[in-house]
Design an enzyme around this catalytic site. Structure first.
Site, PDB file in Angstrom:
ATOM      1  N   THR A 178       2.615   2.685   4.277  1.00 48.58           N
ATOM      2  CA  THR A 178       1.262   3.023   4.718  1.00 48.58           C
ATOM      3  C   THR A 178       0.982   2.346   6.056  1.00 48.58           C
ATOM      4  O   THR A 178       1.649   1.392   6.405  1.00 48.58           O
ATOM      5  CB  THR A 178       0.298   2.491   3.632  1.00 48.58           C
ATOM      6  OG1 THR A 178       0.419   3.313   2.501  1.00 48.58           O
ATOM      7  CG2 THR A 178      -1.133   2.438   4.074  1.00 48.58           C
ATOM      8  N   ARG A 206      -3.594  12.984  -6.807  1.00 46.39           N
ATOM      9  CA  ARG A 206      -3.753  11.524  -6.938  1.00 46.39           C
ATOM     10  C   ARG A 206      -4.333  10.951  -5.632  1.00 46.39           C
ATOM     11  O   ARG A 206      -3.883  11.254  -4.538  1.00 46.39           O
ATOM     12  CB  ARG A 206      -2.399  10.878  -7.227  1.00 46.39           C
ATOM     13  CG  ARG A 206      -2.465   9.342  -7.359  1.00 46.39           C
ATOM     14  CD  ARG A 206      -2.151   8.659  -6.055  1.00 46.39           C
ATOM     15  NE  ARG A 206      -2.044   7.207  -6.185  1.00 46.39           N
ATOM     16  CZ  ARG A 206      -1.897   6.387  -5.154  1.00 46.39           C
ATOM     17  NH1 ARG A 206      -1.817   6.859  -3.936  1.00 46.39           N
ATOM     18  NH2 ARG A 206      -1.806   5.083  -5.338  1.00 46.39           N
ATOM     19  N   GLY A 208      -5.370   7.331  -3.685  1.00 45.87           N
ATOM     20  CA  GLY A 208      -5.097   5.892  -3.753  1.00 45.87           C
ATOM     21  C   GLY A 208      -6.142   5.048  -3.051  1.00 45.87           C
ATOM     22  O   GLY A 208      -7.165   5.553  -2.579  1.00 45.87           O
ATOM     23  N   ASP A 209      -5.853   3.769  -2.965  1.00 47.25           N
ATOM     24  CA  ASP A 209      -6.788   2.806  -2.387  1.00 47.25           C
ATOM     25  C   ASP A 209      -7.084   3.067  -0.911  1.00 47.25           C
ATOM     26  O   ASP A 209      -8.146   2.714  -0.413  1.00 47.25           O
ATOM     27  CB  ASP A 209      -6.235   1.384  -2.540  1.00 47.25           C
ATOM     28  CG  ASP A 209      -4.920   1.221  -1.794  1.00 47.25           C
ATOM     29  OD1 ASP A 209      -3.939   1.914  -2.150  1.00 47.25           O
ATOM     30  OD2 ASP A 209      -4.864   0.428  -0.840  1.00 47.25           O
ATOM     31  N   THR A 229      -2.217  -2.642   2.047  1.00 46.15           N
ATOM     32  CA  THR A 229      -1.058  -1.800   1.732  1.00 46.15           C
ATOM     33  C   THR A 229      -0.373  -2.375   0.508  1.00 46.15           C
ATOM     34  O   THR A 229      -0.389  -3.582   0.302  1.00 46.15           O
ATOM     35  CB  THR A 229      -0.069  -1.714   2.902  1.00 46.15           C
ATOM     36  OG1 THR A 229       1.120  -1.064   2.447  1.00 46.15           O
ATOM     37  CG2 THR A 229       0.305  -3.081   3.451  1.00 46.15           C
ATOM     38  N   GLY A 230       0.203  -1.500  -0.306  1.00 46.13           N
ATOM     39  CA  GLY A 230       0.880  -1.996  -1.495  1.00 46.13           C
ATOM     40  C   GLY A 230       0.650  -1.054  -2.651  1.00 46.13           C
ATOM     41  O   GLY A 230       0.235   0.092  -2.458  1.00 46.13           O
ATOM     42  N   GLY A 232      -1.045   0.905  -4.883  1.00 47.09           N
ATOM     43  CA  GLY A 232      -2.435   1.325  -4.791  1.00 47.09           C
ATOM     44  C   GLY A 232      -3.238   1.136  -6.058  1.00 47.09           C
ATOM     45  O   GLY A 232      -4.385   0.691  -6.017  1.00 47.09           O
TER      46      GLY A 232
HETATM   47  N1  ASP Z   1      -1.523   1.752  -1.058  1.00 46.77           N
HETATM   48  C1  ASP Z   1      -0.911   3.028  -0.819  1.00 46.77           C
HETATM   49  C2  ASP Z   1      -1.236   3.975  -1.942  1.00 46.77           C
HETATM   50  O1  ASP Z   1      -1.207   3.558  -3.075  1.00 46.77           O
HETATM   51  C3  ASP Z   1       0.575   2.955  -0.697  1.00 46.77           C
HETATM   52  C4  ASP Z   1       1.091   1.965   0.309  1.00 46.77           C
HETATM   53  O2  ASP Z   1       0.384   1.087   0.778  1.00 46.77           O
HETATM   54  O3  ASP Z   1       2.262   2.083   0.655  1.00 46.77           O
HETATM   55  O4  ASP Z   1      -1.453   5.137  -1.710  1.00 46.77           O
END
Ligand code: ASP
Length: 310
Positions: A178, A206, A208-209, A229-230, A232
């Site tokens: 991300t 879906r 995400g965050d 990032t991470g 989600g």
């Molecule tokens: N946080 C992002 C998500 O869950 C993914 C990512 O940060 O790589 O969509």
């Protein structure tokens, strides 16, 4: 009039290629892409533009690079599509704009910015967001533009299963990421933005965050600007971006202690992995993560940092 300690910090995802697999050539490519985005944002700030403009400019560069999981480099969902999430927040006004599950948009962050400035809503999704985009000069791209062989192969491995592949999953050897940015401008205003393709083989629809204010993105001139990032689903449960700001506002913590509590303690305790980039109103920068690496970079008048691993 005093000029604030302006600066910018960006990330290209908390999931990185394992150090053991990184070649000098790949490392140079990633660092060059980070530097280009960093400079695009920093130039805005130096020229007196707002933190909002700097954040958008930096994220556009990252979305245009196939190296990162956002815009052009977005991963495949369970239907073989690229559904993208993005959000941006202005720390001065506390206004925010976001889009979720949008397809074929070249720069989702720009549409999120349009939602902020030109609608009374915060978050538009899917077809409704695409319809909203048509009144502006927002670029759409064909599916081919988003095709990447590596990501396609990655999807083929888990297609048809209920598994999804986090960019950070320890099971896979190669990771994507991300993107996000935070900035403080010369007037002392903060902004934060995030953009992503999500996770490979994520369910159709879906979200995400990265699309959600307070979870993946948050900015408040009183405290800080955050882009996460991470994993989600964990960042959502931990309300991570707002959690950092709250620790500063209610607990009186400084930026460093606040991000450490949010990432190293709270997110880690529930089993999430990831990181964030953060700036406070005084221009302090923090870029913590609890996994092997995070593509990240920052720049202010004192120094430029471009790093991948610890
Ligand atoms: N946080 C992002 C998500 O869950 C993914 C990512 O940060 O790589 O969509």
């Amino acid at each position: 009039m005093s000029t604030h300690n302006f600066g910018i910090a960006i990330h290209g995802g908390a999931g990185t290629i394992l150090k053991s697999e990184m070649t000098p050539e790949k490392e140079n490519n990633y660092k060059a892409a980070l530097e280009k985005a960093l400079q695009a944002g920093y130039d805005c700030l130096e020229n007196g533009k707002t933190a909002m403009e700097a954040v958008e400019a930096a994220i556009i560069e990252l979305e245009n690079s196939p190296l990162f999981n956002a815009g052009r480099g977005a991963v495949f969902n369970a239907k073989g599509q690229h559904e993208m999430d993005a959000s941006i927040m202005d720390g001065k006004t506390l206004h925010a704009g976001a889009v979720a599950a949008v397809r074929n948009l070249k720069n989702p962050i720009s549409l999120a910015t349009k939602v902020l400035h030109h609608s009374d809503h915060i978050l538009l999704m899917g077809e409704g967001a695409a319809e909203f985009a048509k009144q502006f000069e927002i670029e759409f791209e064909s599916d081919e533009y988003f095709f990447d062989q590596y990501r396609y192969d990655q999807w083929q491995k888990i297609k048809g299963t209920d598994n999804f592949q986090l960019d950070h999953s320890k099971k896979e050897k190669k990771y994507l990421g991300t993107v996000g940015a935070v900035a403080l401008d010369k007037d002392g205003n903060l902004a934060a933005g995030t953009s992503t393709g999500g996770m490979t083989n994520k369910k159709f629809g879906r979200i995400g965050d990265s699309a959600l204010i307070g979870l993946g993105t948050y900015a408040n001139n009183k405290t800080c600007a955050i882009s996460c990032t991470g994993s989600g689903e964990y960042l959502m449960r931990a309300v991570t971006a707002y959690d950092v700001s709250s620790r500063m506002e209610y607990k009186g913590l400084n930026l460093k202690d606040a991000v450490n509590e949010s990432i190293m303690d709270r997110l880690t305790e529930i089993g999430g992995d990831g990181g964030l980039v953060a700036m406070d109103k005084d221009g302090n920068i923090e870029m913590p993560f609890n996994c092997e690496g995070m593509y990240r970079a920052s720049k202010n008048a004192q120094q430029t940092v471009v790093e991948i691993y610890r």
